[in-house]
Design a protein around this motif. Structure first.
Motif, PDB file in Angstrom:
ATOM      1  N   ILE A 253       0.849  -1.187   0.000  1.00  0.00           N
ATOM      2  CA  ILE A 253       0.000   0.000   0.000  1.00  0.00           C
ATOM      3  C   ILE A 253       0.885   1.237   0.000  1.00  0.00           C
ATOM      4  CG2 ILE A 253      -1.698   1.311   1.342  1.00  0.00           C
ATOM      5  CD1 ILE A 253      -2.746  -1.408   2.380  1.00  0.00           C
ATOM      6  N   VAL A 254       0.667   2.121  -0.963  1.00  0.00           N
ATOM      7  CA  VAL A 254       1.496   3.326  -1.096  1.00  0.00           C
ATOM      8  C   VAL A 254       0.659   4.596  -1.220  1.00  0.00           C
ATOM      9  CG1 VAL A 254       3.408   2.048  -2.142  1.00  0.00           C
ATOM     10  CG2 VAL A 254       1.649   3.056  -3.607  1.00  0.00           C
ATOM     11  N   ALA A 255      -0.674   4.469  -1.170  1.00  0.00           N
ATOM     12  CA  ALA A 255      -1.565   5.618  -1.343  1.00  0.00           C
ATOM     13  C   ALA A 255      -2.969   5.173  -0.958  1.00  0.00           C
ATOM     14  CB  ALA A 255      -1.543   6.110  -2.795  1.00  0.00           C
ATOM     15  N   PRO A 256      -3.920   6.110  -0.816  1.00  0.00           N
ATOM     16  CA  PRO A 256      -5.304   5.714  -0.551  1.00  0.00           C
ATOM     17  C   PRO A 256      -5.836   4.742  -1.601  1.00  0.00           C
ATOM     18  CG  PRO A 256      -5.032   8.061  -0.186  1.00  0.00           C
ATOM     19  CD  PRO A 256      -3.749   7.574  -0.809  1.00  0.00           C
ATOM     20  N   HIS A 257      -6.822   3.970  -1.201  1.00  0.00           N
ATOM     21  CA  HIS A 257      -7.463   3.016  -2.114  1.00  0.00           C
ATOM     22  C   HIS A 257      -7.997   3.758  -3.335  1.00  0.00           C
ATOM     23  CE1 HIS A 257      -8.917  -0.773  -3.229  1.00  0.00           C
ATOM     24  NE2 HIS A 257     -10.008  -0.883  -2.493  1.00  0.00           N
ATOM     25  N   PHE A 258      -7.863   3.122  -4.499  1.00  0.00           N
ATOM     26  CA  PHE A 258      -8.348   3.619  -5.786  1.00  0.00           C
ATOM     27  C   PHE A 258      -7.459   4.720  -6.380  1.00  0.00           C
ATOM     28  CE2 PHE A 258     -12.212   2.399  -3.340  1.00  0.00           C
ATOM     29  CZ  PHE A 258     -12.503   1.226  -4.028  1.00  0.00           C
ATOM     30  N   TRP A 259      -6.341   5.037  -5.739  1.00  0.00           N
ATOM     31  CA  TRP A 259      -5.387   5.994  -6.307  1.00  0.00           C
ATOM     32  C   TRP A 259      -4.314   5.247  -7.108  1.00  0.00           C
ATOM     33  CZ3 TRP A 259      -3.516  10.740  -3.058  1.00  0.00           C
ATOM     34  CH2 TRP A 259      -4.611  11.413  -2.522  1.00  0.00           C
ATOM     35  N   ARG A 260      -3.793   5.913  -8.128  1.00  0.00           N
ATOM     36  CA  ARG A 260      -2.614   5.406  -8.827  1.00  0.00           C
ATOM     37  C   ARG A 260      -1.846   6.595  -9.411  1.00  0.00           C
ATOM     38  NH1 ARG A 260      -6.378   4.390 -13.207  1.00  0.00           N
ATOM     39  NH2 ARG A 260      -5.575   5.243 -15.183  1.00  0.00           N
ATOM     40  N   ARG A 261      -0.555   6.429  -9.553  1.00  0.00           N
ATOM     41  CA  ARG A 261       0.297   7.483 -10.112  1.00  0.00           C
ATOM     42  C   ARG A 261       0.568   7.164 -11.574  1.00  0.00           C
ATOM     43  NH1 ARG A 261       2.899  11.667  -7.922  1.00  0.00           N
ATOM     44  NH2 ARG A 261       4.780  12.477  -8.968  1.00  0.00           N
ATOM     45  N   GLU A 262       0.345   8.144 -12.423  1.00  0.00           N
ATOM     46  CA  GLU A 262       0.500   7.935 -13.863  1.00  0.00           C
ATOM     47  C   GLU A 262       0.994   9.228 -14.498  1.00  0.00           C
ATOM     48  OE1 GLU A 262      -2.751   7.301 -17.247  1.00  0.00           O
ATOM     49  OE2 GLU A 262      -2.573   5.524 -15.937  1.00  0.00           O
ATOM     50  N   GLY A 263       2.153   9.128 -15.196  1.00  0.00           N
ATOM     51  CA  GLY A 263       2.686  10.300 -15.877  1.00  0.00           C
ATOM     52  C   GLY A 263       2.966  11.470 -14.956  1.00  0.00           C
ATOM     53  N   GLY A 264       3.420  11.178 -13.743  1.00  0.00           N
ATOM     54  CA  GLY A 264       3.729  12.240 -12.804  1.00  0.00           C
ATOM     55  C   GLY A 264       2.522  12.841 -12.120  1.00  0.00           C
ATOM     56  N   GLN A 265       1.349  12.234 -12.281  1.00  0.00           N
ATOM     57  CA  GLN A 265       0.122  12.771 -11.699  1.00  0.00           C
ATOM     58  C   GLN A 265      -0.603  11.670 -10.928  1.00  0.00           C
ATOM     59  OE1 GLN A 265      -2.934  13.821 -14.572  1.00  0.00           O
ATOM     60  NE2 GLN A 265      -3.747  15.437 -13.256  1.00  0.00           N
ATOM     61  N   TRP A 266      -1.221  12.050  -9.818  1.00  0.00           N
ATOM     62  CA  TRP A 266      -2.032  11.104  -9.068  1.00  0.00           C
ATOM     63  C   TRP A 266      -3.458  11.126  -9.610  1.00  0.00           C
ATOM     64  CZ3 TRP A 266      -0.541   7.320  -6.002  1.00  0.00           C
ATOM     65  CH2 TRP A 266       0.714   7.390  -5.399  1.00  0.00           C
ATOM     66  N   LEU A 267      -3.943   9.936  -9.951  1.00  0.00           N
ATOM     67  CA  LEU A 267      -5.312   9.768 -10.441  1.00  0.00           C
ATOM     68  C   LEU A 267      -6.083   8.891  -9.458  1.00  0.00           C
ATOM     69  CD1 LEU A 267      -4.513   8.909 -14.188  1.00  0.00           C
ATOM     70  CD2 LEU A 267      -4.996  11.174 -13.209  1.00  0.00           C
ATOM     71  N   ARG A 268      -7.411   8.959  -9.534  1.00  0.00           N
ATOM     72  CA  ARG A 268      -8.242   8.069  -8.731  1.00  0.00           C
ATOM     73  C   ARG A 268      -9.403   7.566  -9.576  1.00  0.00           C
ATOM     74  NH1 ARG A 268     -11.656  12.037  -4.563  1.00  0.00           N
ATOM     75  NH2 ARG A 268     -12.984  12.997  -6.153  1.00  0.00           N
ATOM     76  N   ARG A 269      -9.890   6.394  -9.223  1.00  0.00           N
ATOM     77  CA  ARG A 269     -11.087   5.846  -9.859  1.00  0.00           C
ATOM     78  C   ARG A 269     -12.264   6.072  -8.929  1.00  0.00           C
ATOM     79  NH1 ARG A 269     -13.421   0.849  -9.559  1.00  0.00           N
ATOM     80  NH2 ARG A 269     -11.590  -0.080  -8.547  1.00  0.00           N
ATOM     81  N   ARG A 270     -13.329   6.677  -9.480  1.00  0.00           N
ATOM     82  CA  ARG A 270     -14.507   7.010  -8.676  1.00  0.00           C
ATOM     83  C   ARG A 270     -15.753   6.642  -9.452  1.00  0.00           C
ATOM     84  NH1 ARG A 270     -17.901  11.292  -8.462  1.00  0.00           N
ATOM     85  NH2 ARG A 270     -16.655  12.438 -10.003  1.00  0.00           N
ATOM     86  N   PHE A 271     -16.406   5.542  -9.051  1.00  0.00           N
ATOM     87  CA  PHE A 271     -17.652   5.085  -9.663  1.00  0.00           C
ATOM     88  C   PHE A 271     -17.533   4.984 -11.184  1.00  0.00           C
ATOM     89  CE2 PHE A 271     -19.000   7.127  -5.645  1.00  0.00           C
ATOM     90  CZ  PHE A 271     -19.512   6.010  -5.024  1.00  0.00           C
ATOM     91  N   GLY A 272     -16.461   4.343 -11.631  1.00  0.00           N
ATOM     92  CA  GLY A 272     -16.282   4.085 -13.052  1.00  0.00           C
ATOM     93  C   GLY A 272     -15.597   5.187 -13.824  1.00  0.00           C
ATOM     94  N   ILE A 273     -15.250   6.283 -13.177  1.00  0.00           N
ATOM     95  CA  ILE A 273     -14.575   7.406 -13.828  1.00  0.00           C
ATOM     96  C   ILE A 273     -13.162   7.515 -13.276  1.00  0.00           C
ATOM     97  CG2 ILE A 273     -14.579   9.915 -14.160  1.00  0.00           C
ATOM     98  CD1 ILE A 273     -17.606   9.842 -13.706  1.00  0.00           C
ATOM     99  N   THR A 274     -12.199   7.765 -14.146  1.00  0.00           N
ATOM    100  CA  THR A 274     -10.837   8.046 -13.720  1.00  0.00           C
ATOM    101  C   THR A 274     -10.604   9.547 -13.827  1.00  0.00           C
ATOM    102  OG1 THR A 274     -10.014   5.881 -14.384  1.00  0.00           O
ATOM    103  CG2 THR A 274      -8.390   7.622 -14.129  1.00  0.00           C
ATOM    104  N   GLU A 275     -10.111  10.148 -12.755  1.00  0.00           N
ATOM    105  CA  GLU A 275      -9.950  11.596 -12.721  1.00  0.00           C
ATOM    106  C   GLU A 275      -8.735  11.954 -11.892  1.00  0.00           C
ATOM    107  OE1 GLU A 275     -13.669  12.770 -10.991  1.00  0.00           O
ATOM    108  OE2 GLU A 275     -13.109  12.121  -8.983  1.00  0.00           O
TER     109      GLU A 275
END
Length: 441
Positions: A253-275
Motif C-alpha cells: 500500500i502506497v496511497a489511498p485506495h483507488f489511487w494510482r500514479r500515472e505520468g507524474g500525476q495522481w489519479l483516482r477511480r470514482r464510480f467508473g470514472i478516472t480523474e
C-alpha cells in the motif's frame, strides 16, 4: 426528526416513518436498477455481498422485525431466513448460496413493503419498547439506508463503465479560516437517552469529562495527504503502529485506495470514472492505520471518540449537547453533504451553515472520520432489540468512525451515531481529521 422527543403525535410519527421508509426504498431501487443482471448477482469484491443478496436481505429484515415481531404475522418465506442471516453466512460465502434471482428478490421485497405499509397505517406506536415512538419502523429505515451505503461501496468496487450519476457539490472558495479550533475542557453530555430512533450503542446519555484540545477545522484534504505521501510517509516506519506497518508492507500500500500514479500525476477511480485527485477534497478511502500514521507524521493524533462528539455537539453558550453541530433541526442541503445527493465529498470548508458552535466544519457528512477509540459500550449500555447489532462487536478489534459520509442518509446519521470497522478497512467512505492536546504548543 425535528426534536428528540417521544411524545410526538401519532400522525406525525406515521408520516415520519413513511417518508423514511420510502426514501430508503427509492434509493435501493436506484442502486439495484442501474446495472444489469450479471452485475447484480456477481460478487465484485470478497469484502462485499452480491447486490442481489443485499436486496433480499433488506426485505427479509423488514419482514422479520415489522411483520413478524411488530405485527405478529406468520413468516412469508421461512425457508430463506438462513440465506439472508448476516451472521450465519460470511460475505465470502454468499455467492455460493441459492439466492433469490433479481426479479424474485424485487417481488419479495415489494410484497413485504406493501404489508409493512398496511401495518404502519394501523400502528398505535405504543405498547412495547419496539413500537414506542415508531422505533421499529425507524430501525428498519436505518437498516435499509445502511445497506444502501454498502451497495454504493459495491458500486465503487465494481469494474466497468459508470452506472451512477449525480451532480457535483457546489464549488466553494478556498477555505481561509483557522486550521484548527480550540475545544475547551470540561464535562459534556455524550450519547442520548431521548432520541427516539437512536440505536442501542448510542445510549444512554452520560457525562464525560474531556480535557482541552485542538481539532482540525475541516477534514484532512487530499492535498495535505499528498504531502505525507511525497515526504515518504509510506516508507518510514516511524509513523506507523507495528500492525499498520506490517499491513502496508504486506499489501504494498502506497496511497489511498483507488489511487494510482500515472505520468507524474495522481489519479483516482470514482464510480467508473478516472480523474485527477482533487487537492481540495477531504481524503477518502484510507484505513485507520493510514489516518493514524498521517497524524503522527503531522505531529498530531486522531481525536478520541469523546473529543469528536464534544466538538460536534457541545454548545458552550447554552451548556448543552445539540443533536447536530448546527442545532436540533434535521439536516438540510445547506448543512451537510448527505444522502448520495453527490457522489463525492464537497471541498474542505464547505457548508458554513453546518458548522458547530465552536466553528468546526463538515463534522456531519462528506467522509466518515476515524477516531482513536476502540468500539466499546457506554456506561449503562443495554442491548436492544438484539445482541448482534452492537454487543458482539465491542472490543479492541474495531475502531470507531463518526460523522457519516456523503453516502449516508440523514435517518442513519446523528451527532450521536456510531460506526465501527476494522482498522485495515479502506473500501468504506472513510477519512479523518487530526487533533492535539491543548498543553502541546
Amino acid at each position: 426528526m425535528t426534536a428528540p422527543e417521544t411524545d410526538i403525535d401519532i400522525e406525525t410519527l406515521r408520516d415520519r416513518a413513511l417518508t423514511s421508509l420510502t426514501a430508503a426504498r427509492d434509493r435501493t431501487t436506484l442502486l439495484t436498477s442501474c446495472v444489469e443482471g450479471p452485475d447484480l448477482t456477481a460478487q465484485h469484491s470478497p469484502l462485499m455481498s452480491p447486490l442481489v443478496w443485499d436486496l433480499a436481505h433488506i426485505g427479509n429484515q423488514e419482514e422479520l422485525w415489522l411483520l413478524r415481531n411488530v405485527g405478529g404475522r406468520e413468516p412469508m418465506r421461512p425457508e430463506i431466513d438462513s440465506l439472508y442471516d448476516a451472521f450465519e453466512h460470511p460475505r465470502s460465502e454468499r455467492p455460493t448460496l441459492p439466492l433469490l434471482p433479481p426479479e424474485e428478490a424485487r417481488r419479495y421485497a415489494a410484497e413485504v413493503r406493501g404489508r409493512a405499509l398496511d401495518l404502519l397505517e394501523g400502528s398505535a406506536f405504543s405498547g412495547t419498547r419496539l413500537t414506542e415512538a415508531g422505533f421499529a419502523f425507524g430501525m428498519i429505515a436505518q437498516h435499509e439506508q445502511q445497506h444502501d451505503e454498502t451497495m454504493l461501496i459495491t458500486h465503487q468496487l465494481r469494474r466497468g463503465p459508470q452506472a451512477l450519476t449525480a451532480p457535483d457539490p457546489d464549488p466553494a472558495p478556498p477555505f481561509t479560516g483557522p486550521a484548527e479550533v480550540l475545544v475547551p475542557g470540561g464535562p459534556f453530555t455524550m450519547g442520548t437517552s431521548t432520541e427516539p430512533w437512536a440505536l442501542d450503542n448510542e445510549r444512554p446519555a452520560h457525562r464525560r469529562e474531556v480535557a482541552s484540545f485542538w481539532i482540525d477545522t475541516t477534514p484532512v484534504t487530499n492535498g495535505r495527504y499528498l504531502a505525507f505521501i511525497e515526504d515518504g510517509g509510506y516508507e518510514d516506519e516511524r509513523w506507523w503502529t507495528p500492525e499498520g506497518w506490517t499491513h502496508v508492507r504486506e499489501h504494498s500500500i502506497v496511497a489511498p485506495h483507488f489511487w494510482r500514479r500515472e505520468g507524474g500525476q495522481w489519479l483516482r477511480r470514482r464510480f467508473g470514472i478516472t480523474e485527477a485527485v482533487p487537492p481540495e477534497e477531504p481524503v477518502l478511502h484510507v484505513s485507520w492505520y493510514e489516518a493514524d500514521a498521517f497524524a503522527r507524521w503531522a505531529g498530531r493524533r486522531l481525536p478520541t471518540e469523546a473529543e469528536w462528539e464534544k466538538a460536534a455537539r457541545h454548545d458552550p453558550g447554552e451548556n448543552r449537547s445539540r443533536r447536530y453541530p448546527w442545532g436540533d433541526a434535521d439536516p438540510a442541503p445547506a448543512h451537510a453533504n448527505l444522502g448520495q445527493r453527490h457522489l463525492r465529498p464537497a471541498p474542505a470548508g464547505s457548508y458554513p451553515q453546518g458548522e458547530s458552535p465552536l466553528g468546526v466544519r463538515q463534522l456531519i457528512g462528506d467522509v466518515w472520520e476515524w477516531t482513536s477509540s476502540d468500539f466499546l459500550p457506554y456506561p449503562g449500555f443495554s442491548a436492544f432489540p438484539y445482541k448482534e447489532y452492537s454487543d458482539v462487536f465491542f472490543g479492541p478489534e474495531y475502531k470507531v468512525l463518526r460523522g457519516g459520509s456523503f453516502a449516508v442518509d440523514q435517518v442513519a446519521c446523528r451527532g450521536t451515531f456510531r460506526n465501527w470497522d476494522y482498522p485495515i478497512r479502506r473500501q468504506i467512505f472513510s477519512g479523518f481529521r487530526t487533533a492535539r492536546s491543548a498543553e502541546t504548543a
